[in-house]
Design an enzyme around this catalytic site. Structure first.
Site, PDB file in Angstrom:
ATOM      1  N   ASP A   1       4.653 -43.509  14.063  1.00  0.00           N
ATOM      2  CA  ASP A   1       5.429 -42.237  14.676  1.00  0.00           C
ATOM      3  C   ASP A   1       4.871 -41.959  15.474  1.00  0.00           C
ATOM      4  OD1 ASP A   1       7.352 -40.022  14.709  1.00  0.00           O
ATOM      5  OD2 ASP A   1       6.195 -39.003  13.071  1.00  0.00           O
ATOM      6  N   SER A   2       5.664 -41.178  16.655  1.00  0.00           N
ATOM      7  CA  SER A   2       5.371 -40.937  18.014  1.00  0.00           C
ATOM      8  C   SER A   2       4.145 -39.845  18.580  1.00  0.00           C
ATOM      9  CB  SER A   2       5.912 -40.573  18.682  1.00  0.00           C
ATOM     10  OG  SER A   2       7.768 -39.815  18.125  1.00  0.00           O
ATOM     11  N   GLY A   3       3.666 -39.382  17.810  1.00  0.00           N
ATOM     12  CA  GLY A   3       2.588 -38.418  17.925  1.00  0.00           C
ATOM     13  C   GLY A   3       3.176 -36.569  18.321  1.00  0.00           C
ATOM     14  N   GLY A   4       4.299 -35.999  18.240  1.00  0.00           N
ATOM     15  CA  GLY A   4       5.113 -34.605  18.630  1.00  0.00           C
ATOM     16  C   GLY A   4       5.174 -34.774  17.527  1.00  0.00           C
ATOM     17  N   PHE A   5       5.454 -34.849  16.681  1.00  0.00           N
ATOM     18  CA  PHE A   5       5.471 -34.480  15.308  1.00  0.00           C
ATOM     19  C   PHE A   5       4.187 -33.997  14.920  1.00  0.00           C
ATOM     20  CE2 PHE A   5       5.534 -33.806  10.682  1.00  0.00           C
ATOM     21  CZ  PHE A   5       6.594 -32.827  10.114  1.00  0.00           C
TER      22      PHE A   5
ATOM     23  N   ASP B   1       9.543 -37.193  19.888  1.00  0.00           N
ATOM     24  CA  ASP B   1      10.485 -35.851  19.811  1.00  0.00           C
ATOM     25  C   ASP B   1       9.882 -34.976  19.855  1.00  0.00           C
ATOM     26  OD1 ASP B   1       9.928 -36.406  17.320  1.00  0.00           O
ATOM     27  OD2 ASP B   1      10.831 -35.940  16.396  1.00  0.00           O
TER      28      ASP B   1
ATOM     29  N   GLN C   1      17.510 -35.013  16.209  1.00  0.00           N
ATOM     30  CA  GLN C   1      17.648 -33.249  15.811  1.00  0.00           C
ATOM     31  C   GLN C   1      17.998 -31.926  15.693  1.00  0.00           C
ATOM     32  OE1 GLN C   1      14.279 -32.574  14.794  1.00  0.00           O
ATOM     33  NE2 GLN C   1      13.063 -34.242  15.093  1.00  0.00           N
TER      34      GLN C   1
ATOM     35  N   GLY D   1      13.489 -33.743  12.133  1.00  0.00           N
ATOM     36  CA  GLY D   1      13.800 -31.796  11.702  1.00  0.00           C
ATOM     37  C   GLY D   1      14.275 -31.483  10.435  1.00  0.00           C
TER      38      GLY D   1
ATOM     39  N   ASP E   1       9.360 -42.167   4.500  1.00  0.00           N
ATOM     40  CA  ASP E   1       8.400 -42.000   4.461  1.00  0.00           C
ATOM     41  C   ASP E   1       7.345 -40.862   3.881  1.00  0.00           C
ATOM     42  OD1 ASP E   1       8.565 -40.958   7.356  1.00  0.00           O
ATOM     43  OD2 ASP E   1       6.348 -40.589   6.411  1.00  0.00           O
TER      44      ASP E   1
ATOM     45  N   CYS F   1       5.146 -47.425 -17.013  1.00  0.00           N
ATOM     46  CA  CYS F   1       4.490 -47.735 -15.901  1.00  0.00           C
ATOM     47  C   CYS F   1       3.480 -49.408 -16.341  1.00  0.00           C
ATOM     48  CB  CYS F   1       3.904 -46.741 -15.507  1.00  0.00           C
ATOM     49  SG  CYS F   1       2.855 -47.672 -13.290  1.00  0.00           S
TER      50      CYS F   1
ATOM     51  N   CYS G   1       1.871 -50.418 -13.308  1.00  0.00           N
ATOM     52  CA  CYS G   1       0.973 -50.849 -12.641  1.00  0.00           C
ATOM     53  C   CYS G   1      -0.304 -51.125 -13.172  1.00  0.00           C
ATOM     54  CB  CYS G   1       0.698 -49.212 -12.156  1.00  0.00           C
ATOM     55  SG  CYS G   1      -0.168 -48.197 -12.718  1.00  0.00           S
TER      56      CYS G   1
ATOM     57  N   CYS H   1      -2.323 -48.164 -15.395  1.00  0.00           N
ATOM     58  CA  CYS H   1      -1.643 -47.838 -16.676  1.00  0.00           C
ATOM     59  C   CYS H   1      -1.806 -48.766 -17.416  1.00  0.00           C
ATOM     60  CB  CYS H   1       0.031 -47.756 -16.215  1.00  0.00           C
ATOM     61  SG  CYS H   1       0.289 -45.868 -15.470  1.00  0.00           S
TER      62      CYS H   1
ATOM     63  N   HIS I   1      -1.045 -45.514  -8.814  1.00  0.00           N
ATOM     64  CA  HIS I   1       0.004 -45.338  -9.512  1.00  0.00           C
ATOM     65  C   HIS I   1       1.233 -44.625  -8.717  1.00  0.00           C
ATOM     66  CE1 HIS I   1       2.501 -44.576 -12.863  1.00  0.00           C
ATOM     67  NE2 HIS I   1       2.422 -43.033 -12.431  1.00  0.00           N
TER      68      HIS I   1
HETATM   69  N1  PRF Z   1      10.141 -36.281  14.302  1.00  0.00           N
HETATM   70  C1  PRF Z   1       8.476 -37.159  14.130  1.00  0.00           C
HETATM   71  N2  PRF Z   1       8.006 -37.971  12.702  1.00  0.00           N
HETATM   72  C2  PRF Z   1       8.818 -36.720  11.960  1.00  0.00           C
HETATM   73  C3  PRF Z   1       9.111 -35.584  11.618  1.00  0.00           C
HETATM   74  C4  PRF Z   1       9.905 -35.649  12.924  1.00  0.00           C
HETATM   75  O1  PRF Z   1      11.073 -34.617  12.946  1.00  0.00           O
HETATM   76  C5  PRF Z   1       9.233 -35.051   9.950  1.00  0.00           C
HETATM   77  C6  PRF Z   1      10.002 -34.376   9.922  1.00  0.00           C
HETATM   78  N3  PRF Z   1      10.422 -34.308   8.606  1.00  0.00           N
HETATM   79  C7  PRF Z   1       8.757 -35.622  10.138  1.00  0.00           C
HETATM   80  N4  PRF Z   1       7.545 -36.204  10.158  1.00  0.00           N
HETATM   81  N5  PRF Z   1       9.282 -37.556  14.783  1.00  0.00           N
HETATM   82 ZN    ZN Z   2       1.420 -46.512 -13.669  1.00  0.00          ZN
END
Ligand code: PRF
Ligand code: ZN
Length: 376
Positions: free
Chosen positions: A96-100, A150, A193, A220, A270, A308, A310, A313, A339
């Site tokens: 992920d790019s870091g903004g969030f 973003d 977004q 978003g 994720d 399960c 795993c 379990c 688990h």
């Molecule tokens: N933008 C980025 N990472 C994210 C989100 C997003 O909107 C969200 C929103 N659920 C989670 N992680 N860059």
């Molecule tokens: Zn399990």
């Protein structure tokens, strides 16, 4: 290396729901979709060894630009030979790019056209993250899939704020494409977004699709809005995205939302949910959530989930796991994390099988009934 590092292969769509079965090909192997990506924020899926994550069937994990930039620093990871080598994970990685993360973790944020000013949540120092910086860091990490920089505004936001934000996110996406230095072996995904506003989702999707990214995320969502709004936004947005490219719903990982997302055409997900709730002893099971700390499990000598297979379990009881978690023993967290991660990989395997057999709608009904989502 082929000319496009990330390629989506559509295998089939479910006749009952329209969900997609596919394969995403990356420079570090291929994974089947719909897929759930375990989160390894600090270059580790908390408490788990890479071999264990692989054994559960995960073909891709997520990591974070923000955290690895602050500590240990992307230069060190680059010098180590990249993130895969640094953490001993040889399958795909998405960053992920870091903004969030800046928005959820740091103080004193100030957004400008250039980027975001904020204070480092570890030591309080002033920092600045921009599209160019986010690309520089992700190029140094060497992830297979990089995310554009973003803005994810909080819910609810006004239409006026959201419109300005969507337009800025599109300009930032252009700058990310421009700054990307490894297009031959790292794919860059755009992030749609627009919050709860259909018109803005459309504008965002149109802008980003015209830039021709190899994949698209829907951002978003899952930021506090009711689930029906998320589902409506997905129904509206996924048809605006090219069907020959993967679609990733960011930050979603509850079992019901994974199934409902797949039904609306999502290929990748994720979430920290399975590892976060594991740390306080909460488990996702075929019969619903089990809070293993509860007194009622003190003498329960049965596994967390009878269905399960795993490691946890197969070998341990609720009474034992409850004891470990209450005594703050790290092995307890390893057992519940094992688990929960296994449970979600297994759920996605079942979702893919159901798509293959054109019965994801039936599977949803059965699963919701057993898990207890249908209860009032
Ligand atoms: N933008 C980025 N990472 C994210 C989100 C997003 O909107 C969200 C929103 N659920 C989670 N992680 N860059
Ligand atoms: Zn399990």
């Amino acid at each position: 290396m082929s000319e496009q590092p990330i390629r989506y292969e559509l295998i089939k769509t479910c006749k009952q729901t329209g969900a997609r079965l596919g394969i995403v090909h990356t420079p570090h192997g291929s994974f089947e979709t719909p897929a759930f990506m375990p989160v390894g924020t600090q270059a580790t899926v908390k408490t788990m060894a890479p071999e264990e994550i692989k054994e559960m069937g995960a073909g891709i994990i997520l990591s974070n630009t923000y955290h690895l930039w602050l500590r240990p620093g992307h230069e060190i990871i680059k010098e180590a030979g990249g993130l895969h080598k640094f953490m001993n994970w040889d399958r795909a990685i998405l960053t992920d790019s870091g903004g969030f993360q800046v928005f959820s973790l740091s103080d004193m944020r100030k957004i400008t056209e250039e980027g975001v000013h904020f204070r480092n949540h570890l030591n309080g120092s002033k920092m600045f993250l921009s599209p160019e910086k986010a690309m520089e860091i992700q190029n140094a990490l060497g992830s297979d899939i990089m995310m554009a920089f973003d803005e994810c505004p909080p819910f609810p936001a006004t239409y006026e704020y959201m419109k300005a934000s969507v337009e800025r996110t599109s300009r930032w996406a252009e700058r990310c494409l421009e700054a990307h230095e490894r297009p031959q072996d790292q794919g860059l995904f755009g992030i749609v977004q627009g919050g709860e506003f259909e018109e803005l989702r459309k504008q965002s999707a149109r802008d980003l699709v015209s830039m021709d990214f190899p994949g698209y995320a829907i951002g978003g969502l899952s930021v506090g809005e009711p689930k029906p709004i998320m589902n409506r936004m997905l129904e509206y947005t996924t048809p605006l995205l090219p069907s020959h490219k993967p679609r990733y719903l960011m930050g979603v990982g509850s079992p019901d939302s994974l199934i409902d997302g797949a039904i609306r055409g999502i290929d990748m997900f994720d979430c920290v949910l399975p590892t976060r709730i594991a740390r306080n002893g909460t488990c996702m099971t075929s019969q619903g959530r089990v809070v293993v700390k509860n007194a009622k499990y003190a003498k329960d000598f049965t596994p967390l989930d009878p269905e399960c297979d795993c490691y946890t379990c197969k070998n341990y009881t609720k009474a034992y796991i409850r004891h470990l978690i209450k005594a703050d023993e790290t092995f307890g967290i390893r057992l519940t994390s094992t688990h929960n991660l296994h449970f979600l990989q297994n759920l996605m395997r079942q979702v893919r099988q159901a798509i293959r057999e054109d019965r994801l709608g039936d599977f949803r009904e059965e699963f919701f009934e057993q898990y207890g989502f249908n209860k009032p």
